[in-house]
Design a protein around this motif. Structure first.
Motif, short mmCIF file in Angstrom:
data_model
loop_
_atom_site.label_atom_id
_atom_site.label_comp_id
_atom_site.label_asym_id
_atom_site.label_seq_id
_atom_site.Cartn_x
_atom_site.Cartn_y
_atom_site.Cartn_z
N ARG A 17 -12.93 65.46 51.89
CA ARG A 17 -12.36 65.77 50.67
C ARG A 17 -11.23 64.81 50.36
N ALA A 117 -15.82 64.70 36.33
CA ALA A 117 -15.86 65.80 37.16
C ALA A 117 -14.53 66.04 37.57
N GLY A 118 -13.59 65.22 37.94
CA GLY A 118 -12.16 65.58 38.45
C GLY A 118 -11.44 66.33 37.54
N ARG A 120 -12.46 68.32 35.23
CA ARG A 120 -13.10 69.74 35.13
C ARG A 120 -12.36 70.51 36.18
N ARG A 121 -12.49 69.68 37.36
CA ARG A 121 -11.75 70.56 38.58
C ARG A 121 -10.35 70.80 38.55
N ASP A 124 -9.67 73.76 35.69
CA ASP A 124 -10.45 74.85 35.87
C ASP A 124 -9.32 76.15 35.97
N ARG A 134 -11.67 75.42 47.40
CA ARG A 134 -11.54 74.74 46.16
C ARG A 134 -10.06 74.45 45.63
N ARG A 137 -8.91 71.21 47.45
CA ARG A 137 -9.48 70.09 46.68
C ARG A 137 -8.68 69.92 45.37
N ARG A 138 -8.41 70.84 44.61
CA ARG A 138 -7.86 70.84 43.50
C ARG A 138 -6.36 70.26 43.56
N TYR A 141 -6.78 66.56 44.13
CA TYR A 141 -6.95 65.99 43.28
C TYR A 141 -5.75 65.76 42.36
#
Length: 232
Positions: A17, A117-118, A120-121, A124, A134, A137-138, A141
């Protein structure tokens, strides 16, 4: 695609991750420096900024350039950081990150894909519990977004806030969202003809952001005081 982000699954180990978040940090840095150079003439056929063969990005800081370059590394791909003198009226040292010219287009495409992609994450809206992969990971980021901008940009501090010039509206949105996720509410602002993201609460936020950035460029403290809003 960069090796460290291949095959990302919800159950990634912590090290994997972190590797994925590091590549997103590089994508943020690339987004920042290319948006800041938006006035450079674009090649009409490709729509990309004209650049030297194999040049990925230029940074003011050697630390930022080396960190960016390490995220691009992959088997069979050579990444170099080269000091060059830049500027026309005011000459200054910049640190240029290069790859083999044949690898340039795939690298730029990958950085764009990782950025999307980042984003979008981060945006979200789904509510997640603090123990869910998740959610973890968020958060990573969100840290990467701020670390990348602070390394690539020129933070401006005053007694009540920390500001970062943001030449890109989408990047501003990402930083505001990332700040909220990290418990450091941020807002967009304009001053001196430029757009900024502002983090209120002065020293508390400054300490938080210094903790986020593992290694700040040499002279960062002096540089933040020297670059007043609307200046260089």
């Amino acid at each position: 695609m960069f090796q460290v982000i291949a095959g990302i699954q919800p159950g990634l180990a912590t090290a994997e991750r972190s590797a994925a978040a590091m590549v997103f940090e590089a994508a943020v840095m690339y987004r920042y420096v290319t948006a800041a150079r938006a006035g450079i003439r674009r090649d009409r056929r490709s729509g990309r900024h004209k650049r030297g063969a194999g040049v990925v990005a230029d940074f003011d800081s050697q630390v930022a350039a080396e960190r960016f370059g390490s995220a691009l590394a992959a088997p069979g791909r050579e990444v170099a950081v080269v000091p060059v003198t830049g500027g026309i009226r005011h000459r200054h040292l910049i640190h240029r990150v290069t790859v083999d010219p044949a690898a340039l287009s795939p690298v730029l495409d990958d950085l764009t894909a990782v950025w999307r992609a980042g984003v979008r994450r981060l945006v979200d809206p789904a509510p997640l519990g603090p123990t869910e992969p998740r959610w973890l990971r968020r958060q990573e980021y969100a840290v990467s977004a701020w670390r990348g901008v602070l390394l690539a940009g020129r933070p401006v501090r005053n007694p009540s806030a920390l500001l970062i010039r943001t030449p890109d509206l989408e990047l501003s949105m990402v930083l505001v969202r990332a700040g909220r996720l990290l418990g450091a509410p941020a807002v967009t602002d304009r001053d001196g003809g430029g757009q900024f993201v502002r983090l209120e609460a002065g020293d508390t936020v400054a300490r938080l952001l210094r903790a986020i950035v593992e290694r700040l460029p040499a002279g960062w403290e002096q540089r933040t005081r020297r670059h007043a809003i609307g200046q260089g």
